[in-house]
Enzyme design. Structure first.
Site, PDB file in Angstrom:
ATOM      1  N   CYS A   1       0.825  -1.212   0.000  1.00 21.91           N
ATOM      2  CA  CYS A   1       0.000   0.000   0.000  1.00 21.91           C
ATOM      3  C   CYS A   1       0.857   1.260   0.000  1.00 21.91           C
ATOM      4  CB  CYS A   1      -0.955   0.003   1.187  1.00 21.91           C
ATOM      5  SG  CYS A   1      -0.125  -0.085   2.793  1.00 21.91           S
TER       6      CYS A   1
ATOM      7  N   SER B   1      10.309   2.869   5.940  1.00 23.03           N
ATOM      8  CA  SER B   1       8.861   2.711   6.113  1.00 23.03           C
ATOM      9  C   SER B   1       8.214   3.962   6.694  1.00 23.03           C
ATOM     10  CB  SER B   1       8.564   1.520   7.030  1.00 23.03           C
ATOM     11  OG  SER B   1       8.962   0.312   6.432  1.00 23.03           O
TER      12      SER B   1
ATOM     13  N   GLN C   1       6.370  -8.845   3.541  1.00 19.46           N
ATOM     14  CA  GLN C   1       5.867  -8.486   2.217  1.00 19.46           C
ATOM     15  C   GLN C   1       6.944  -8.666   1.154  1.00 19.46           C
ATOM     16  OE1 GLN C   1       4.686  -4.558   3.451  1.00 19.46           O
ATOM     17  NE2 GLN C   1       2.523  -5.104   3.568  1.00 19.46           N
TER      18      GLN C   1
ATOM     19  N   ALA D   1     -15.113  -1.186  16.208  1.00 20.17           N
ATOM     20  CA  ALA D   1     -14.742  -2.090  15.112  1.00 20.17           C
ATOM     21  C   ALA D   1     -14.073  -1.326  13.976  1.00 20.17           C
ATOM     22  CB  ALA D   1     -15.976  -2.829  14.599  1.00 20.17           C
TER      23      ALA D   1
ATOM     24  N   GLU E   1     -10.624   0.951  12.278  1.00 18.88           N
ATOM     25  CA  GLU E   1      -9.282   0.581  11.828  1.00 18.88           C
ATOM     26  C   GLU E   1      -8.333   0.335  12.998  1.00 18.88           C
ATOM     27  OE1 GLU E   1      -5.644   2.464   9.129  1.00 18.88           O
ATOM     28  OE2 GLU E   1      -7.653   3.346   9.038  1.00 18.88           O
ATOM     29  N   THR E   2      -8.394   1.185  14.017  1.00 16.89           N
ATOM     30  CA  THR E   2      -7.490   1.023  15.165  1.00 16.89           C
ATOM     31  C   THR E   2      -7.749  -0.289  15.887  1.00 16.89           C
ATOM     32  OG1 THR E   2      -7.333   3.417  15.479  1.00 16.89           O
ATOM     33  CG2 THR E   2      -6.718   2.024  17.343  1.00 16.89           C
TER      34      THR E   2
END
EC number: 1.2.1.70
Length: 418
Positions: A50, A107, A118, A188, A190-191
């Site tokens: 990403c 990163s 990855q 619920a 992203e964190t």
């Protein structure tokens, strides 16, 4: 041959451009097969996440533009769209770049470990597509070992630098073995999803997810094998939780002091660890007054993160030194490989001359020539042919007055220096 690293990342390109340049699972194999058929390209690995898309190639010198043009054609991009976002590194810098990426030094989150996995996955794709061998194969294997050394010899991965990771790291201070705990996740988003991933990495298998709407909670539950409930059901299950981590957009607290107090009684005052990541708070501040409840807020986590980021920066400086050492070692091997073909060709040439002269001498013997004379003639011809090129080089250097070249030729030929 040369090594090339070409790509874009979060520092050079917008999300919109990174999405257009990305290689998904449905096209990565085709892309690899195409790339290694481009003029001068012998090996290739494509790393696409990403935050970055990078092409690593072993290719003939001067063919970097061919790789860039192929990337543009493959994704249907105009040169103007990518030219300002693209970076290219050659040879030593390409090696250093890959090693830095594998170590998490390039990163978005300094030192994050996910990038190594990855890259390994990208390398596996290249192997499956028979797009990697020789030098590039050696480089990626070396980069994996460098990343492992950096993790072992520095503290770059020892400290939490994200809220989600910090929350889980705090849990490990209270419970030495998180795999034996049961966790309630409130929210619920992203964190919370990142928290769940970090918990799974710690072998936590018993999770509960409470959310205002069940649909999103059920998606998380399916991925992590969690139990699902509404926010209203929290009082019925709170006593089961050793750890509570909450992050919702609720304007009012969801978990109050009385609710936690009742849960602690049901737990026979077995300690409960609570982390409130939400702003405004999901958990009443008064919960911290309970002797068996350990409540941390986002401010507590931020202080930990800032301290840990400084630790990581110091570790990153140590890691950069390791990368340079390992790069130089790899480049020593890489340059030595360039001599392999030269040595092989030189030996082949000498052997060819020897075989020709041997056949000529054998023919002379078959025709009745004296053996001693035939061998002397063979030795004379063989000597003349083998020293012809060095002799010409010596004469040319002497005629040009190139004393440095003469000295080098003396050394190469094993002659005593004047």
């Amino acid at each position: 041959m040369s090594l090339l690293a070409l790509g874009i990342n979060h520092n050079t390109a917008s999300v919109a451009l990174r999405e257009r340049v990305a290689f998904g699972p449905d096209c990565i194999d085709r892309a690899l097969r195409e790339l290694v058929t481009q003029p001068g390209v012998s090996e290739a690995v494509i790393v696409s996440t990403c935050n970055r898309t990078e092409l690593y190639c072993s290719l003939e010198k001067g063919q970097g533009e061919q790789v860039l043009h192929w990337l543009q054609r493959f994704h249907g991009l105009d040169a103007a769209e990518v030219v300002s976002a693209i970076y290219q590194h050659q040879d030593e810098e390409a090696v250093r770049h890959l090693m830095r990426v594998a170590c998490g030094l390039d990163s978005l989150v300094l030192g994050e470990p996910q990038i190594l996995g990855q890259i390994k996955q990208s390398y596996a794709h290249a192997q499956q597509s028979e797009a990697v061998k020789g030098s590039l194969e050696r480089l990626f294997q070396k980069s994996f070992s460098v990343a492992k050394r950096v993790r072992t010899d520095t503290e770059i991965g020892a400290s939490a630098v994200s809220v989600a990771f910090a929350a889980v790291s705090l849990g490990r201070r209270i419970f030495s073995d998180l795999s034996q705990t049961k966790v309630l996740l409130v929210g619920a988003g992203e964190t919370i999803e990142l928290v769940a991933r970090h918990l799974r990495e710690q072998n936590v298998t018993r999770m509960m997810v409470a959310n205002r709407t069940l649909q999103r909670a059920q998606l998380l539950a399916e991925e992590f094998g969690a139990q699902v409930m509404t926010l209203e059901e929290i009082p019925d299950y709170l006593h089961e939780a050793d750890i509570v981590i909450s992050s919702t957009a609720s304007p009012l607290p969801i978990i109050g002091k009385g609710m936690v107090e009742r849960a602690l009684k049901a737990r026979r005052f077995k300690p409960m660890f609570l982390v409130d990541i939400a702003v405004p708070r999901d958990i009443e501040a008064e919960v911290d007054e309970l002797s068996d409840a350990y409540l941390y807020t986002v401010d507590d986590l931020q202080g930990i993160i800032e301290q840990n980021l400084e630790t990581r920066k110091r570790a990153a400086a140590e890691a950069e030194i390791i990368v340079l050492e390992e790069r130089d070692e790899f480049m020593g091997w890489y340059r030595s490989q360039h001599s392999v073909d030269l040595i092989r060709d030189y030996r082949h040439q000498a052997q060819q001359v020897a075989d020709e002269e041997l056949q000529r001498a054998l023919l002379s013997l078959q025709q009745g020539e004296n053996a001693e004379q035939a061998l002397k003639a063979m030795a004379h011809r063989l000597t003349n042919k083998l020293i012809h090129a060095p002799t010409q080089a010596l004469r040319q250097a002497a005629a040009q007055g190139d004393h440095h070249q003469l000295s080098r030729l003396r050394q190469v030929l094993g002659l005593p220096q004047e």
